[in-house]
Design a protein around this motif. Sequence first.
Motif, PDB file in Angstrom:
ATOM      1  N   PRO A   1      -9.291 -71.450  45.596  1.00 33.50           N
ATOM      2  CA  PRO A   1      -8.037 -71.426  44.826  1.00 33.50           C
ATOM      3  C   PRO A   1      -7.724 -72.794  44.232  1.00 33.50           C
TER       4      PRO A   1
ATOM      5  N   TYR B   1      -2.229 -74.431  39.384  1.00 39.24           N
ATOM      6  CA  TYR B   1      -1.921 -75.041  38.091  1.00 39.24           C
ATOM      7  C   TYR B   1      -0.560 -75.712  38.223  1.00 39.24           C
TER       8      TYR B   1
ATOM      9  N   GLU C   1       2.513 -72.870  28.519  1.00 39.97           N
ATOM     10  CA  GLU C   1       1.729 -72.462  29.682  1.00 39.97           C
ATOM     11  C   GLU C   1       2.639 -71.878  30.766  1.00 39.97           C
TER      12      GLU C   1
ATOM     13  N   ARG D   1       2.100 -68.108  32.160  1.00 39.66           N
ATOM     14  CA  ARG D   1       1.657 -67.915  33.534  1.00 39.66           C
ATOM     15  C   ARG D   1       2.745 -67.353  34.443  1.00 39.66           C
TER      16      ARG D   1
ATOM     17  N   SER E   1       1.041 -71.398  38.791  1.00 35.70           N
ATOM     18  CA  SER E   1       0.283 -70.278  39.344  1.00 35.70           C
ATOM     19  C   SER E   1      -0.937 -70.854  40.047  1.00 35.70           C
TER      20      SER E   1
ATOM     21  N   ASP F   1      -5.183 -70.305  40.280  1.00 34.35           N
ATOM     22  CA  ASP F   1      -6.416 -69.653  39.836  1.00 34.35           C
ATOM     23  C   ASP F   1      -7.296 -69.409  41.065  1.00 34.35           C
ATOM     24  N   SER F   2      -7.499 -68.171  41.388  1.00 41.36           N
ATOM     25  CA  SER F   2      -8.319 -67.847  42.557  1.00 41.36           C
ATOM     26  C   SER F   2      -9.797 -67.957  42.202  1.00 41.36           C
TER      27      SER F   2
ATOM     28  N   ALA G   1     -11.779 -70.474  41.687  1.00 39.89           N
ATOM     29  CA  ALA G   1     -12.107 -71.408  40.616  1.00 39.89           C
ATOM     30  C   ALA G   1     -13.231 -72.339  41.077  1.00 39.89           C
TER      31      ALA G   1
ATOM     32  N   LYS H   1     -12.285 -77.944  36.239  1.00 38.81           N
ATOM     33  CA  LYS H   1     -12.556 -76.528  36.469  1.00 38.81           C
ATOM     34  C   LYS H   1     -13.685 -76.100  35.530  1.00 38.81           C
TER      35      LYS H   1
ATOM     36  N   ASP I   1     -15.570 -73.125  33.810  1.00 37.28           N
ATOM     37  CA  ASP I   1     -15.405 -71.714  33.479  1.00 37.28           C
ATOM     38  C   ASP I   1     -16.733 -70.958  33.481  1.00 37.28           C
TER      39      ASP I   1
END
Length: 396
Positions: free
Chosen positions: A33, A36, A208, A212, A278, A280-281, A283, A324, A326
């Motif tokens: 996780p 953000y 953002e 989010r 939030s 990001d799981s 990641a 991060k 992607d």
Amino acid sequence: MLPLALFGACKKEGGPPQRPTPTVSVQTATKGPLPYVVEANGQVEPNRTVAVQSLVSGQLTRIAIAEGDEVRQGQVLFQIDARPFRAELDRVKATLVRDEANLTRARADSARFAALAKDGYVTKQQLDQTFAEVGSLAATVAAGRAQLERAEFDLENTTIRAPIGGRTGQLLYRAGSLVRATTDQLVTINELRPVLVRFPVPERDFEELRRRAGVDQKLRVRITPGGGDSTNAIDGTLTFVDNQVDRASGSVLLKATAPNQDRALWPGQFVSVALTLSVDSDAVTVPSQAVVTSGSNTFVYTMVDNVARRTPVKVGRQAGLVSKIDSGLVGGEQVIVEGQTRLTDGAKVQLRTAPRGPGGAPGDGPAGTAVKESANAVSPAANPSTKPGTSPGVKP
């Protein structure tokens, strides 16, 4: 001449010296996780603040508090000389009693005149006059009752009470001073528990936020006093989002509420704010220093069996000291974080080892120099920091 000839022959026979194997440091690409978090600079302000003024003019006869006192709502703060207002109240009461007596007499007369008018003993003009007198005296009594309420209100306001609970500031008047109604400020009270923290976020971060979490969610906010240790951060809740973008600064004003039970935050104090939007799981993250950009290409070097492999990646966002990924990595790869600028795809490499400590025991080398240490170096719990005003700051 013979020794020189022999030296030249040996040099030619051995060939050019081979380049040493590059030494690199690696860390493990992690998967987990990644919150953000938008970071900004904020300022503390009281939850409520009141400039205490007198509602009546008069001489200040008593001050019941000291500067910097904690006061509760309704507590007596000041006393204005009440004698003129008590005298006025007595006068208004006496006038009202007289007017009510006259009204009672006029009503009796009008009833008697109405009975006499039926038998023709009183003219219609006299009857109308008595009714008009009753109406006039009724209006006088109503005005007198209003004056009585005003006089009671003024007398009550000679005792000045705290409109809210909080901490008092500097006393601006002393006993014996003449104060004017609704003009002279006596003291300011600030409510310190809770407090508000106001902070602007750039418009890009606000977009953002809307994408989010929306603008109606009570998001978690971490508040760190200016120059303080992040371990002393205070939790707050986002409670206000302004309804417009400030075109002068290109930012949106937000406010967070913090309980501040220990009064660690003080009005006017500058603080650092971290707003969690939030998480990001799953990641995939690597240290930012591992990412190499060449023209329009972005890649990292991974180490497999002491061989450097060039792996193209797509970087999503920077999260403090990590980036991060992607696409291109799945997590668990050994990513080269030092020495990769001298590498080519397929080059042989050797791992940098930690220096030896006293007595031959392994010492504390640089973070991430050994493979076993690499997992902790890029963990989302490493608490990276991002300078406000750059890219959206993310604090894992």
